[in-house]
Structures are given as C-alpha cells and as structure tokens.
Design a protein around this motif. Structure first.
Motif, PDB file in Angstrom:
ATOM      1  N   ILE A 187       0.837  -1.204   0.000  1.00 43.54           N
ATOM      2  CA  ILE A 187       0.000   0.000   0.000  1.00 43.54           C
ATOM      3  C   ILE A 187       0.874   1.256   0.000  1.00 43.54           C
ATOM      4  O   ILE A 187       0.644   2.190  -0.773  1.00 43.54           O
ATOM      5  N   ILE A 188       1.899   1.265   0.878  1.00 41.40           N
ATOM      6  CA  ILE A 188       2.786   2.443   0.946  1.00 41.40           C
ATOM      7  C   ILE A 188       3.443   2.692  -0.415  1.00 41.40           C
ATOM      8  O   ILE A 188       3.584   3.824  -0.867  1.00 41.40           O
ATOM      9  N   ALA A 189       3.841   1.615  -1.081  1.00 41.29           N
ATOM     10  CA  ALA A 189       4.530   1.768  -2.361  1.00 41.29           C
ATOM     11  C   ALA A 189       3.574   2.207  -3.464  1.00 41.29           C
ATOM     12  O   ALA A 189       3.960   2.928  -4.381  1.00 41.29           O
ATOM     13  N   LEU A 190       2.324   1.762  -3.373  1.00 41.94           N
ATOM     14  CA  LEU A 190       1.393   2.079  -4.455  1.00 41.94           C
ATOM     15  C   LEU A 190       0.954   3.546  -4.435  1.00 41.94           C
ATOM     16  O   LEU A 190       0.654   4.113  -5.480  1.00 41.94           O
ATOM     17  N   ILE A 191       0.943   4.157  -3.255  1.00 44.24           N
ATOM     18  CA  ILE A 191       0.399   5.524  -3.180  1.00 44.24           C
ATOM     19  C   ILE A 191       1.178   6.539  -4.033  1.00 44.24           C
ATOM     20  O   ILE A 191       0.573   7.224  -4.863  1.00 44.24           O
ATOM     21  N   PRO A 192       2.535   6.633  -3.907  1.00 47.07           N
ATOM     22  CA  PRO A 192       3.212   7.591  -4.808  1.00 47.07           C
ATOM     23  C   PRO A 192       3.078   7.210  -6.276  1.00 47.07           C
ATOM     24  O   PRO A 192       2.953   8.073  -7.151  1.00 47.07           O
ATOM     25  N   TYR A 193       3.057   5.893  -6.532  1.00 47.77           N
ATOM     26  CA  TYR A 193       2.954   5.426  -7.914  1.00 47.77           C
ATOM     27  C   TYR A 193       1.584   5.798  -8.498  1.00 47.77           C
ATOM     28  O   TYR A 193       1.453   6.223  -9.645  1.00 47.77           O
ATOM     29  N   MET A 194       0.544   5.646  -7.666  1.00 49.85           N
ATOM     30  CA  MET A 194      -0.800   6.011  -8.128  1.00 49.85           C
ATOM     31  C   MET A 194      -0.897   7.517  -8.329  1.00 49.85           C
ATOM     32  O   MET A 194      -1.525   8.008  -9.258  1.00 49.85           O
ATOM     33  N   SER A 195      -0.232   8.242  -7.414  1.00 50.51           N
ATOM     34  CA  SER A 195      -0.351   9.696  -7.455  1.00 50.51           C
ATOM     35  C   SER A 195       0.216  10.292  -8.730  1.00 50.51           C
ATOM     36  O   SER A 195      -0.272  11.308  -9.219  1.00 50.51           O
ATOM     37  N   PRO A 247      -7.711  24.128 -14.550  1.00 51.89           N
ATOM     38  CA  PRO A 247      -6.510  24.084 -13.707  1.00 51.89           C
ATOM     39  C   PRO A 247      -6.143  22.659 -13.294  1.00 51.89           C
ATOM     40  O   PRO A 247      -6.954  21.734 -13.423  1.00 51.89           O
ATOM     41  N   PHE A 248      -4.937  22.547 -12.781  1.00 54.18           N
ATOM     42  CA  PHE A 248      -4.394  21.249 -12.373  1.00 54.18           C
ATOM     43  C   PHE A 248      -5.342  20.483 -11.460  1.00 54.18           C
ATOM     44  O   PHE A 248      -5.648  19.314 -11.680  1.00 54.18           O
ATOM     45  N   TRP A 249      -5.832  21.155 -10.404  1.00 56.82           N
ATOM     46  CA  TRP A 249      -6.648  20.455  -9.410  1.00 56.82           C
ATOM     47  C   TRP A 249      -7.948  19.921 -10.026  1.00 56.82           C
ATOM     48  O   TRP A 249      -8.412  18.828  -9.686  1.00 56.82           O
ATOM     49  N   ALA A 250      -8.510  20.691 -10.996  1.00 54.08           N
ATOM     50  CA  ALA A 250      -9.774  20.258 -11.597  1.00 54.08           C
ATOM     51  C   ALA A 250      -9.553  19.065 -12.525  1.00 54.08           C
ATOM     52  O   ALA A 250     -10.351  18.117 -12.542  1.00 54.08           O
ATOM     53  N   GLY A 251      -8.455  19.097 -13.308  1.00 56.45           N
ATOM     54  CA  GLY A 251      -8.138  17.978 -14.207  1.00 56.45           C
ATOM     55  C   GLY A 251      -7.961  16.685 -13.426  1.00 56.45           C
ATOM     56  O   GLY A 251      -8.487  15.632 -13.786  1.00 56.45           O
ATOM     57  N   ALA A 252      -7.195  16.777 -12.314  1.00 53.30           N
ATOM     58  CA  ALA A 252      -6.961  15.585 -11.482  1.00 53.30           C
ATOM     59  C   ALA A 252      -8.271  15.104 -10.860  1.00 53.30           C
ATOM     60  O   ALA A 252      -8.516  13.895 -10.755  1.00 53.30           O
ATOM     61  N   LEU A 253      -9.128  16.058 -10.468  1.00 51.53           N
ATOM     62  CA  LEU A 253     -10.400  15.693  -9.833  1.00 51.53           C
ATOM     63  C   LEU A 253     -11.309  14.950 -10.823  1.00 51.53           C
ATOM     64  O   LEU A 253     -11.939  13.940 -10.480  1.00 51.53           O
ATOM     65  N   ILE A 254     -11.342  15.438 -12.066  1.00 53.65           N
ATOM     66  CA  ILE A 254     -12.171  14.787 -13.090  1.00 53.65           C
ATOM     67  C   ILE A 254     -11.716  13.324 -13.265  1.00 53.65           C
ATOM     68  O   ILE A 254     -12.524  12.393 -13.303  1.00 53.65           O
ATOM     69  N   VAL A 288      -1.844  14.265  -4.024  1.00 55.35           N
ATOM     70  CA  VAL A 288      -1.367  14.804  -5.302  1.00 55.35           C
ATOM     71  C   VAL A 288      -1.535  16.319  -5.392  1.00 55.35           C
ATOM     72  O   VAL A 288      -0.856  16.978  -6.183  1.00 55.35           O
ATOM     73  N   LEU A 289      -2.402  16.880  -4.574  1.00 60.72           N
ATOM     74  CA  LEU A 289      -2.575  18.339  -4.593  1.00 60.72           C
ATOM     75  C   LEU A 289      -1.306  19.059  -4.134  1.00 60.72           C
ATOM     76  O   LEU A 289      -1.126  20.241  -4.399  1.00 60.72           O
ATOM     77  N   THR A 290      -0.409  18.327  -3.465  1.00 56.66           N
ATOM     78  CA  THR A 290       0.862  18.933  -3.040  1.00 56.66           C
ATOM     79  C   THR A 290       1.862  18.993  -4.198  1.00 56.66           C
ATOM     80  O   THR A 290       2.968  19.496  -4.036  1.00 56.66           O
ATOM     81  N   LYS A 291       1.481  18.465  -5.374  1.00 61.16           N
ATOM     82  CA  LYS A 291       2.329  18.417  -6.578  1.00 61.16           C
ATOM     83  C   LYS A 291       3.729  17.892  -6.273  1.00 61.16           C
ATOM     84  O   LYS A 291       4.743  18.597  -6.429  1.00 61.16           O
ATOM     85  N   PRO A 292       3.816  16.647  -5.827  1.00 60.67           N
ATOM     86  CA  PRO A 292       5.137  16.117  -5.477  1.00 60.67           C
ATOM     87  C   PRO A 292       6.013  15.842  -6.705  1.00 60.67           C
ATOM     88  O   PRO A 292       5.504  15.399  -7.719  1.00 60.67           O
ATOM     89  N   GLY A 293       7.328  16.131  -6.585  1.00 60.57           N
ATOM     90  CA  GLY A 293       8.446  15.794  -7.470  1.00 60.57           C
ATOM     91  C   GLY A 293       8.268  15.524  -8.958  1.00 60.57           C
ATOM     92  O   GLY A 293       7.198  15.695  -9.519  1.00 60.57           O
ATOM     93  N   PHE A 294       9.338  15.119  -9.587  1.00 56.66           N
ATOM     94  CA  PHE A 294       9.347  14.714 -10.988  1.00 56.66           C
ATOM     95  C   PHE A 294       8.565  13.421 -11.154  1.00 56.66           C
ATOM     96  O   PHE A 294       8.657  12.522 -10.328  1.00 56.66           O
TER      97      PHE A 294
END
Lengths: 490, 87
Positions: free
Chosen positions: A132-140, A159-166, A381-387
């Motif tokens: 589960i821990i490994a899947l979360i960043p991968y899913m994000s 915007p970014f947040w709306a695209g991800a929400l859809i 994902v709203l924190t927009k993590p890394g590359f």
C-alpha cells in the motif's frame, strides 16, 4: 470551437465509451472477491496482454519518459529499452509460477501467497502495508500527469486540481461498480488507444523536424550523446525497478487473473514486442524530436512536452492526445486502486477487524476502500510532489526490493525459511523507504538498489543460519511447481 | 505427481535446468552488461558512423534489443510442453 471546448468534447466522448465498458463489466461481475478483484481468473491472451501493457505503461510513459529522453538523451533510451525487454522475461520467470500457485491455492493477493507458504500472518500484514505504501506515490503520478496534461492542453483554462479531480471521479465510478473485469476491459480500449496515439505522434513529430532528427541533434545538441548523463547508479536502479515490475502487487495479481499458463506465455510474447518497440521507441522519437521543436525546456516543464508540443503545433489534435494521456494514466491507476483495495480488504480488514464478513460483504468493503484510497491519493497529489519519473520509480522500488526475496523463496529456493523471508521483507522495505523519503538516493544510488542490497544480505545470512520450512511444506509448493513445469518429479 | 517423491534439486536455485535456458540466462546478463556500455565512454560518445540513419550508439542498442526480443519470443517455443501442460 475553442481548443478548451475541443479538449472537453473529445474527453467526454472518451469517458462515455469507458463508462459503457465499465457498465458491461459491472453487469457481469458477481459479488465475490475472486470475481471483483481478479475477474474470476478468466482473462484470455488478448485482454491479458493489453491489460498488462496498459497497466505497465502509464502517465509515466506518456509524460515522464518523454521528458527523461529529452533531458538525458540516449543513455536513458538504452536504459528504458533494457527494462522493457526484461519485464516480459520476468513474466516468464515469475508470472507462470505465480499463476500455478494462485490457481491451485486460491490466492487473491501476493500477501495471501506469502502468508500461506511461510505460514506467517506477520508476513501477510507487513507485505500488505509495504504494498500500500509503495502504491500511493505510484498512483499519485497518474493523477499528477492527468492534472498537468489537462492544464497544458487547455492553456490553464482547466486548472491542475480540476483535471486531477475529473480523472479521480471517473476512475472511482467504474472501478467501484465494475471491479477488475471493468478495469481489464477498459484497459484494452485504453491500451490500444494510447499505443496507436504514441505511434502516430512519433511519426508526426519526426516529420515535423523536417529531416533525420538524429542528424540534427548530432549537430545542435551533441550533449545528449554524452556518456554518464544518466548516472550508472540510477541507470541500474531503474532497470532493477521496472525490469522486475511483474512483482508489484497490481502486476502480480495480473498473473492470478489469467485463464491458463498458455495465456500468460502468449502475453509475455506479446508484451516483449509491444513494450520495447511500440512504447519505448515511440517515446524516444518524441523526446528526441522535441529537442529540435521545443528547445530549452527545463525541469518540470519537460514532463509536459507532449501537451506543449501539441498546443504549439496542432492545438485541436491536442484534444485527442490529452485523452490518450488520460487513458495511459487511468489504465494504470484503476488497476492499482483495485490492488490497494484488495490488500486492505483481504489481508487486513476481514482478517483482523471484521472476521464474520461473508463474500458479499467483503466485496462491498473492497468497494468502499476503492473510494477511500481515491480520496487519500487526490489529497496527496494536490501537493504536486516531485518529478514524475523519480516519484514513480522510487515508490515502485520500495515494493519490488521488499517482495523479491520472499518471492524467490516461494517460487525457486526451498531452503528459504520464514525468518529469512520475513526479515528480508522488513529490512529491504525499510531501507528502500528511508533512502527515498528521508535520505534521498544516498551517494546518488537509487533506493531500489539500497533496498535490494540490504534485503539480499539479510536474506542470505538468515537463510543459511535459520531453519528452513518443514519438508512437507516445501514439497507441497516446490514439488507441485517442479511436476508441472518440468513434467515430472526430479 | 504420480506418487513420485519430490527431491530438492542439488543445483543452485538460480541456475536453469536445461542447456537452452542456460544460454538465454547468460544472454540476459550479457545483454544488461552490454547495454550499460551505452553509459560508458566506449559506446555512448560514438555518434559516427551513422548506420541506417541512426548514430552508432543507438544502432548498437537496437541490434542488442532485437536479439533479446527474438530470445524472449523463442522461449515460448522452447517451453511448448510446459505451456500444453497448463491448459
């Protein structure tokens, strides 16, 4: 019609088709965990091949890998095609054996297999938590890519947040109702869609450069042929991560879903052709051509090369491509969602919290967890993590480093005992997590390699110094595998 | 199966049983090592000569990859008996 309007229109058409497939999947799904999580172990070669490739190739491929080819040049290309040739081999090596055991003993999650073989409930819980821990960043990263793609294709109108929400809402809907059958069938559509789009896009971008892009690059950007642009320590880490991707929970469960060993064998052959030649080469051609068409991009902007390229050269075509990027992300994310939900439901919830749950209730709980994981992931994902590339590989690496040694014990090496498997799981998982989340890539070495190294030392020392499993247990598993694979006892 | 007694193999667990699979196993290791040459000065900086429109370093990568693809597809035919047994 405006570009934003075109993007939305094409996307709506795509979503309607996806939902229809999801609906058909829902109508055929029975309320049993085996049916909801594994499509009743019924997938044939065509569906299995495409769900494998669609699940494997993700937003990461569509956005992150193009950016990495752009930034790192041919050394990344060599790395990418290497792992894309290794993972079909791993389907042969691990997948067929996992299928045999899954079918015979009725496993639904990788933790089921570990717990049953090593006779250890601790194995079950820890393997699930690591998964589960490994899947979360991968899913994000799928959501991250979805948000970026929408924002770039519509010039910020969505915007970014709306695209991800859809994206989140659509996936949650068809996964919640249709389970794995809906996921596998939508994967077929999504996989075909994005492979065709990648192929067309690579031909188009090469033509757009007006010649042989490699000749132009040799003159304009000779630095992309420089050795060592992609450091060896990361190079090898990427290969070990993605080459062993069939050990990730959602990929391992694909081995459980096959109708027969033949379907796995034929799927391994299909992905050995599709993955390196239709996915890797096309992505490389786009990345290389973008060096000429969009020079000077840096950092996160390279993760949005495809949408930026289309916004500049063919805005209306961008509507289709955005949907294809979504397809790539959705086909991975939906599989991971189902997998994460099965790990929580099967391995933790119904075993320790709600022991009286019958099949119907267990399936319902699985559906509720699909929704909960979706919300959790969206918030992350709203924190927009890394590359995209770094994040996805590091997350997957935690799980692969942790799972590889216990899996070797189950499938290949009868000498491995419970203590060796359990502690290699814990040490490899913990070391690869710390070398990603706390002390990132110490000395430039990828966290998968740190985890594998620590896990290997633990595994070998404890295998030779602690008790193996009882002979009957070894015979039950290894005797069975040997008899089927080699046709007789040896 | 058939009442036979399972014996733990005395070869290392990672070493394939048949000769053909041993060849493929060795090729995989050679393949990964050779691909890594891409990241070393030996091959990576070799832009010239261009072969079939590709810089030499990429041509090198493609040739190795084609051989590996053929090897993976070949496993299917080497393992036909096993595939039949699982139907």
């Amino acid at each position: 019609m405006t570009v934003t309007g075109a993007v939305i229109l094409v996307f709506i058409v795509y979503v309607i088709i996806t939902m229809i497939i999801g609906y058909i999947g829902w109508k055929r799904t029975k309320l049993t965990p085996e049916d909801y999580f594994l499509a009743g172990r019924s997938l044939g070669t065509f569906v299995l091949s495409l769900t494998l490739i669609a699940t494997y190739a993700s937003m990461w491929t569509f956005l992150g890998a193009v950016g990495a080819n752009y930034r790192l040049g041919t050394s990344f290309m060599a790395c990418m095609i290497t792992w894309n040739l290794l993972w079909p081999l791993m389907i042969w090596l691990f997948g067929v054996r996992i299928w045999l055991l899954g079918k015979r003993f009725g496993y639904i999650t990788p933790s089921d297999m570990f717990a049953d073989y090593y006779q250890s409930e601790a194995m079950r819980v820890i393997a699930s938590i690591i998964g589960i821990i490994a899947l979360i960043p991968y899913m994000s990263i799928q959501l991250l890519g979805g948000g970026l793609a929408f924002e770039a294709a519509t010039n910020g109108a969505i915007p970014f947040w709306a695209g991800a929400l859809i994206m989140v809402i659509i996936i949650a809907l068809y996964t919640f109702f249709g389970g794995l059958r809906a996921v596998a069938w939508t994967d077929v559509l999504q996989g075909l869609f994005f492979l065709i789009v990648l192929l067309a896009l690579s031909i188009w971008t090469v033509k757009l450069t007006g010649g042989n892009p490699f000749r132009m690059i040799a003159e304009k950007h000779p630095e992309i042929f420089d050795p060592g642009r992609f450091k060896w320590s990361l190079w090898f880490g990427f290969i070990m991560t993605w080459g062993f991707a069939p050990l990730l929970p959602h990929m391992m469960q694909r081995s459980f879903m096959a109708k027969s060993g033949r379907t796995i064998a034929q799927s391994a052959v299909s992905v050995a052709i599709l993955s390196p030649w239709f996915q890797t080469v096309t992505v490389m051609l786009i990345g290389v051509s973008a060096l000429i068409l969009l020079p000077g991009l840096k950092g996160k902007a390279t993760d949005a090369i495809i949408p930026t390229l289309l916004a500049k050269y063919a805005p209306y075509v961008g509507a289709i491509i955005t949907s294809a990027a979504f397809a790539a992300g959705m086909s991975t994310l939906d599989s991971q969602l189902i997998s994460a939900s099965s790990l929580i439901t099967r391995d933790i919830w119904v075993r320790y919290i709600d022991r009286k749950a019958d099949y119907k209730r267990e399936t319902l709980i699985g559906k509720v967890f699909v929704l909960l994981v979706t919300v959790l992931m969206y918030v992350f994902v709203l924190t927009k993590p890394g590359f995209i590339v770094v994040l996805g590989t590091a997350g997957a690496g935690i799980c692969i480093a942790a799972y590889i040694f216990p899996t070797i014990g189950v499938l290949f090496w009868p000498r491995v005992g419970k203590t060796a498997a359990l502690w290699s799981l814990i040490v490899a998982g913990a070391v690869s997590f710390v070398t990603f989340a706390i002390w990132k890539f110490p000395y430039g070495v990828h966290n998968t390699l740190w985890g594998m190294f620590a896990g290997l030392i633990t595994f070998l020392i404890l295998t030779y110094t602690t008790k193996p499993l009882p002979y009957e247990q070894q015979e039950k598993f290894h005797g069975y595998l040997t008899s089927v694979i080699h046709g007789k006892s040896k | 199966m058939g009442g036979e007694v399972y014996k733990i193999p005395n070869r290392p667990w990672w070493w394939p049983k048949s000769f053909k699979f041993r060849v493929i196993f060795i090729w995989v290791i050679v393949f990964v090592l050779l691909m890594n040459l891409q990241n070393l000065r030996v091959i990576a900086a070799s832009v010239e000569p261009f072969v079939l429109g590709l810089p030499f370093s990429l041509f090198f990568v493609f040739v190795l990859s084609i051989i590996s693809t053929i090897a993976i597809v070949g496993i299917y035919f080497l393992w036909k008996d096993f595939v039949k047994r699982t139907d």
